[in-house]
Design a protein around this motif. Sequence first.
Motif, PDB file in Angstrom:
ATOM      1  N   ILE A 277      68.337 -50.695  56.447  1.00 52.89           N
ATOM      2  CA  ILE A 277      69.050 -48.895  56.867  1.00 52.89           C
ATOM      3  C   ILE A 277      68.901 -47.993  56.096  1.00 52.89           C
ATOM      4  N   LEU A 278      69.260 -47.874  54.786  1.00 51.92           N
ATOM      5  CA  LEU A 278      69.184 -46.880  53.752  1.00 51.92           C
ATOM      6  C   LEU A 278      68.098 -46.562  52.681  1.00 51.92           C
ATOM      7  N   THR A 279      67.736 -45.829  52.060  1.00 57.10           N
ATOM      8  CA  THR A 279      67.286 -46.017  50.973  1.00 57.10           C
ATOM      9  C   THR A 279      67.611 -45.271  49.957  1.00 57.10           C
ATOM     10  N   LYS A 280      67.585 -45.818  48.880  1.00 59.83           N
ATOM     11  CA  LYS A 280      68.186 -45.138  47.547  1.00 59.83           C
ATOM     12  C   LYS A 280      67.260 -45.063  46.711  1.00 59.83           C
ATOM     13  N   VAL A 281      67.189 -43.377  46.091  1.00 62.63           N
ATOM     14  CA  VAL A 281      65.983 -42.961  45.260  1.00 62.63           C
ATOM     15  C   VAL A 281      66.580 -42.497  44.496  1.00 62.63           C
ATOM     16  N   ARG A 282      66.362 -42.958  42.457  1.00 58.27           N
ATOM     17  CA  ARG A 282      67.056 -42.140  41.550  1.00 58.27           C
ATOM     18  C   ARG A 282      66.178 -40.621  41.479  1.00 58.27           C
ATOM     19  N   TYR A 283      67.306 -39.720  41.097  1.00 56.49           N
ATOM     20  CA  TYR A 283      66.293 -38.162  40.956  1.00 56.49           C
ATOM     21  C   TYR A 283      67.311 -37.174  40.346  1.00 56.49           C
ATOM     22  N   GLN A 284      66.564 -36.753  39.343  1.00 59.28           N
ATOM     23  CA  GLN A 284      67.505 -36.224  38.686  1.00 59.28           C
ATOM     24  C   GLN A 284      68.689 -36.606  37.621  1.00 59.28           C
ATOM     25  N   GLY A 285      68.789 -38.185  37.088  1.00 58.57           N
ATOM     26  CA  GLY A 285      69.713 -39.400  36.669  1.00 58.57           C
ATOM     27  C   GLY A 285      70.692 -39.161  38.336  1.00 58.57           C
ATOM     28  N   SER A 286      70.640 -38.747  38.880  1.00 51.66           N
ATOM     29  CA  SER A 286      71.682 -39.534  40.085  1.00 51.66           C
ATOM     30  C   SER A 286      70.890 -40.102  40.578  1.00 51.66           C
ATOM     31  N   THR A 287      71.765 -40.960  41.899  1.00 47.94           N
ATOM     32  CA  THR A 287      70.779 -41.310  42.885  1.00 47.94           C
ATOM     33  C   THR A 287      71.261 -40.937  44.399  1.00 47.94           C
ATOM     34  N   TRP A 288      70.185 -40.815  44.912  1.00 49.20           N
ATOM     35  CA  TRP A 288      70.032 -39.853  46.308  1.00 49.20           C
ATOM     36  C   TRP A 288      69.562 -40.722  46.964  1.00 49.20           C
ATOM     37  N   VAL A 289      70.976 -41.251  48.664  1.00 52.99           N
ATOM     38  CA  VAL A 289      70.322 -41.537  49.219  1.00 52.99           C
ATOM     39  C   VAL A 289      70.185 -41.287  51.269  1.00 52.99           C
ATOM     40  N   SER A 290      69.384 -41.715  51.384  1.00 52.25           N
ATOM     41  CA  SER A 290      68.774 -41.705  53.167  1.00 52.25           C
ATOM     42  C   SER A 290      68.507 -42.238  53.427  1.00 52.25           C
ATOM     43  N   ILE A 291      68.603 -41.764  54.335  1.00 49.47           N
ATOM     44  CA  ILE A 291      67.594 -43.339  55.779  1.00 49.47           C
ATOM     45  C   ILE A 291      66.716 -42.976  56.038  1.00 49.47           C
ATOM     46  N   ASP A 292      66.124 -44.654  55.907  1.00 50.49           N
ATOM     47  CA  ASP A 292      65.038 -45.713  55.990  1.00 50.49           C
ATOM     48  C   ASP A 292      64.002 -44.781  56.870  1.00 50.49           C
ATOM     49  N   GLU A 293      62.205 -44.155  56.710  1.00 47.56           N
ATOM     50  CA  GLU A 293      62.211 -43.686  57.290  1.00 47.56           C
ATOM     51  C   GLU A 293      61.292 -44.984  58.263  1.00 47.56           C
ATOM     52  N   ASN A 294      61.339 -45.814  58.043  1.00 51.02           N
ATOM     53  CA  ASN A 294      61.232 -47.186  59.321  1.00 51.02           C
ATOM     54  C   ASN A 294      62.212 -47.535  60.489  1.00 51.02           C
ATOM     55  N   TYR A 295      64.042 -47.521  60.040  1.00 52.34           N
ATOM     56  CA  TYR A 295      64.825 -47.889  60.231  1.00 52.34           C
ATOM     57  C   TYR A 295      64.496 -46.561  61.492  1.00 52.34           C
ATOM     58  N   LYS A 296      64.769 -47.294  62.922  1.00 55.05           N
ATOM     59  CA  LYS A 296      64.662 -46.797  64.218  1.00 55.05           C
ATOM     60  C   LYS A 296      66.054 -46.918  64.970  1.00 55.05           C
ATOM     61  N   PRO A 297      67.353 -45.875  65.032  1.00 55.47           N
ATOM     62  CA  PRO A 297      68.907 -46.126  65.247  1.00 55.47           C
ATOM     63  C   PRO A 297      68.527 -46.641  66.831  1.00 55.47           C
ATOM     64  N   GLY A 298      69.426 -47.303  66.698  1.00 61.80           N
ATOM     65  CA  GLY A 298      69.414 -48.570  67.987  1.00 61.80           C
ATOM     66  C   GLY A 298      68.596 -49.320  67.530  1.00 61.80           C
ATOM     67  N   SER A 299      68.499 -49.527  66.923  1.00 58.19           N
ATOM     68  CA  SER A 299      67.682 -50.847  66.438  1.00 58.19           C
ATOM     69  C   SER A 299      68.217 -52.097  65.563  1.00 58.19           C
TER      70      SER A 299
END
Length: 72
Positions: A50-72
């Motif tokens: 549901i979420l995606t983790k990305v390493r960015y400039q030494g830190s970890t950024w978390v965002s909602i996965d682009e394939n996730y549809k709310p309510g699904s």
Amino acid sequence: MKLNELIGDFSIFTTNEEQKFLDKFSKGCYTDTLSEREQHIVENLVKKSILTKVRYQGSTWVSIDENYKPGS
């Protein structure tokens, strides 16, 4: 025949706590700004894709996965 045609519509189970976190979670954030409990919730949501983790400039950024549809 594709698996999606057989299954139809399916949903990913989320607990009440995870859903509350997703409701207030909008664009993304760095994991070091989250509490220890919220980091645990994030790990569970990453495992559920549901979420995606990305390493960015030494830190970890978390965002909602682009394939996730709310309510699904």
